[in-house]
Design a protein around this motif. Sequence first.
Motif, PDB file in Angstrom:
ATOM      1  N   THR A  64       0.849  -1.180   0.000  1.00 47.83           N
ATOM      2  CA  THR A  64       0.000   0.000   0.000  1.00 47.83           C
ATOM      3  C   THR A  64       0.894   1.243   0.000  1.00 47.83           C
ATOM      4  O   THR A  64       1.826   1.330   0.796  1.00 47.83           O
ATOM      5  CB  THR A  64      -0.901   0.018   1.248  1.00 47.83           C
ATOM      6  OG1 THR A  64      -1.747  -1.127   1.209  1.00 47.83           O
ATOM      7  CG2 THR A  64      -1.745   1.276   1.296  1.00 47.83           C
ATOM      8  N   GLU A  66       1.027   5.429   0.294  1.00 48.68           N
ATOM      9  CA  GLU A  66       0.302   6.594   0.784  1.00 48.68           C
ATOM     10  C   GLU A  66       1.078   7.844   0.394  1.00 48.68           C
ATOM     11  O   GLU A  66       2.279   7.924   0.625  1.00 48.68           O
ATOM     12  CB  GLU A  66       0.165   6.500   2.299  1.00 48.68           C
ATOM     13  CG  GLU A  66      -0.589   7.662   2.908  1.00 48.68           C
ATOM     14  CD  GLU A  66      -0.787   7.467   4.385  1.00 48.68           C
ATOM     15  OE1 GLU A  66      -1.637   6.650   4.765  1.00 48.68           O
ATOM     16  OE2 GLU A  66      -0.072   8.141   5.158  1.00 48.68           O
ATOM     17  N   GLU A 115       0.943  11.711   1.190  1.00 52.14           N
ATOM     18  CA  GLU A 115       0.377  12.772   2.022  1.00 52.14           C
ATOM     19  C   GLU A 115       0.880  14.109   1.503  1.00 52.14           C
ATOM     20  O   GLU A 115       2.085  14.287   1.307  1.00 52.14           O
ATOM     21  CB  GLU A 115       0.793  12.583   3.478  1.00 52.14           C
ATOM     22  CG  GLU A 115       0.171  13.603   4.403  1.00 52.14           C
ATOM     23  CD  GLU A 115       0.572  13.421   5.856  1.00 52.14           C
ATOM     24  OE1 GLU A 115       0.014  14.128   6.699  1.00 52.14           O
ATOM     25  OE2 GLU A 115       1.452  12.582   6.142  1.00 52.14           O
ATOM     26  N   GLN A 117       1.071  10.023  -8.034  1.00 46.86           N
ATOM     27  CA  GLN A 117       0.117   8.910  -8.055  1.00 46.86           C
ATOM     28  C   GLN A 117       0.006   8.314  -9.460  1.00 46.86           C
ATOM     29  O   GLN A 117       0.059   7.096  -9.642  1.00 46.86           O
ATOM     30  CB  GLN A 117      -1.252   9.374  -7.571  1.00 46.86           C
ATOM     31  CG  GLN A 117      -2.279   8.247  -7.542  1.00 46.86           C
ATOM     32  CD  GLN A 117      -3.658   8.740  -7.191  1.00 46.86           C
ATOM     33  OE1 GLN A 117      -4.097   9.771  -7.706  1.00 46.86           O
ATOM     34  NE2 GLN A 117      -4.340   8.027  -6.313  1.00 46.86           N
ATOM     35  N   SER A 153      -2.950  -0.731  -3.201  1.00 46.01           N
ATOM     36  CA  SER A 153      -3.617   0.562  -3.305  1.00 46.01           C
ATOM     37  C   SER A 153      -2.599   1.696  -3.294  1.00 46.01           C
ATOM     38  O   SER A 153      -1.479   1.540  -2.807  1.00 46.01           O
ATOM     39  CB  SER A 153      -4.611   0.762  -2.154  1.00 46.01           C
ATOM     40  OG  SER A 153      -3.948   0.822  -0.921  1.00 46.01           O
ATOM     41  N   VAL A 154      -3.028   2.819  -3.850  1.00 51.30           N
ATOM     42  CA  VAL A 154      -2.285   4.071  -3.783  1.00 51.30           C
ATOM     43  C   VAL A 154      -3.275   5.101  -3.261  1.00 51.30           C
ATOM     44  O   VAL A 154      -4.278   5.378  -3.909  1.00 51.30           O
ATOM     45  CB  VAL A 154      -1.724   4.503  -5.162  1.00 51.30           C
ATOM     46  CG1 VAL A 154      -0.993   5.826  -5.038  1.00 51.30           C
ATOM     47  CG2 VAL A 154      -0.811   3.436  -5.726  1.00 51.30           C
ATOM     48  N   ARG A 155      -2.993   5.628  -2.083  1.00 47.16           N
ATOM     49  CA  ARG A 155      -3.948   6.481  -1.385  1.00 47.16           C
ATOM     50  C   ARG A 155      -3.402   7.892  -1.238  1.00 47.16           C
ATOM     51  O   ARG A 155      -2.236   8.083  -0.883  1.00 47.16           O
ATOM     52  CB  ARG A 155      -4.202   5.859  -0.018  1.00 47.16           C
ATOM     53  CG  ARG A 155      -5.275   6.515   0.775  1.00 47.16           C
ATOM     54  CD  ARG A 155      -5.589   5.699   1.985  1.00 47.16           C
ATOM     55  NE  ARG A 155      -4.481   5.840   2.932  1.00 47.16           N
ATOM     56  CZ  ARG A 155      -4.295   5.033   3.954  1.00 47.16           C
ATOM     57  NH1 ARG A 155      -5.080   4.018   4.152  1.00 47.16           N
ATOM     58  NH2 ARG A 155      -3.291   5.250   4.789  1.00 47.16           N
ATOM     59  N   LEU A 156      -4.251   8.878  -1.507  1.00 48.31           N
ATOM     60  CA  LEU A 156      -3.917  10.282  -1.265  1.00 48.31           C
ATOM     61  C   LEU A 156      -4.464  10.678   0.098  1.00 48.31           C
ATOM     62  O   LEU A 156      -5.615  10.377   0.421  1.00 48.31           O
ATOM     63  CB  LEU A 156      -4.521  11.175  -2.345  1.00 48.31           C
ATOM     64  CG  LEU A 156      -4.019  10.966  -3.767  1.00 48.31           C
ATOM     65  CD1 LEU A 156      -4.763  11.892  -4.719  1.00 48.31           C
ATOM     66  CD2 LEU A 156      -2.525  11.195  -3.861  1.00 48.31           C
ATOM     67  N   VAL A 157      -3.629  11.359   0.885  1.00 50.70           N
ATOM     68  CA  VAL A 157      -4.022  11.811   2.217  1.00 50.70           C
ATOM     69  C   VAL A 157      -3.770  13.305   2.300  1.00 50.70           C
ATOM     70  O   VAL A 157      -2.653  13.763   2.049  1.00 50.70           O
ATOM     71  CB  VAL A 157      -3.207  11.072   3.310  1.00 50.70           C
ATOM     72  CG1 VAL A 157      -3.577  11.590   4.688  1.00 50.70           C
ATOM     73  CG2 VAL A 157      -3.412   9.573   3.214  1.00 50.70           C
ATOM     74  N   SER A 212       4.902   7.087   1.396  1.00 51.76           N
ATOM     75  CA  SER A 212       5.223   5.925   2.212  1.00 51.76           C
ATOM     76  C   SER A 212       4.749   4.653   1.527  1.00 51.76           C
ATOM     77  O   SER A 212       3.739   4.655   0.830  1.00 51.76           O
ATOM     78  CB  SER A 212       4.531   6.006   3.576  1.00 51.76           C
ATOM     79  OG  SER A 212       4.876   7.184   4.237  1.00 51.76           O
ATOM     80  N   ASP A 249       3.802   0.864   2.769  1.00 51.39           N
ATOM     81  CA  ASP A 249       3.564   0.038   3.961  1.00 51.39           C
ATOM     82  C   ASP A 249       4.109   0.714   5.221  1.00 51.39           C
ATOM     83  O   ASP A 249       4.814   0.108   6.028  1.00 51.39           O
ATOM     84  CB  ASP A 249       4.179  -1.356   3.783  1.00 51.39           C
ATOM     85  CG  ASP A 249       3.537  -2.124   2.635  1.00 51.39           C
ATOM     86  OD1 ASP A 249       2.342  -1.913   2.367  1.00 51.39           O
ATOM     87  OD2 ASP A 249       4.250  -2.920   1.993  1.00 51.39           O
ATOM     88  N   ASP A 250       3.800   1.998   5.365  1.00 55.25           N
ATOM     89  CA  ASP A 250       4.168   2.822   6.524  1.00 55.25           C
ATOM     90  C   ASP A 250       5.670   3.133   6.636  1.00 55.25           C
ATOM     91  O   ASP A 250       6.105   3.698   7.640  1.00 55.25           O
ATOM     92  CB  ASP A 250       3.671   2.199   7.836  1.00 55.25           C
ATOM     93  CG  ASP A 250       2.153   2.112   7.883  1.00 55.25           C
ATOM     94  OD1 ASP A 250       1.477   3.053   7.414  1.00 55.25           O
ATOM     95  OD2 ASP A 250       1.639   1.098   8.394  1.00 55.25           O
TER      96      ASP A 250
END
Length: 79
Positions: free
Chosen positions: A3, A5, A7, A22, A35-39, A49, A51-52
């Motif tokens: 995953t 992220e 931010e 992205q 997944s590719v997530r926008l924060v 990041s 996986d954190d």
Amino acid sequence: MSTVEIEYCVPCGFRGRALDVQRAILSGLERELDSVRLVMGDHGVFRVSVDDEVVYDKADAGDEFDVDAIVRAVRSQAV
């Protein structure tokens, strides 16, 4: 599978930059990621990041922003 992220600082107008990263990540790694997530964030943040685990942080990179380098960092962490 990993995953990602991204931010980004909303008040700074970094949304376009986040969308560019992205898009580049999805173009090269879509089949290798969950997944590719926008924060949305603030205070000048722009951090990527996997996986954190942070692979790019504007606070450390300063004005250096290389989409290809970010994608390579994501690939090396995700695979």
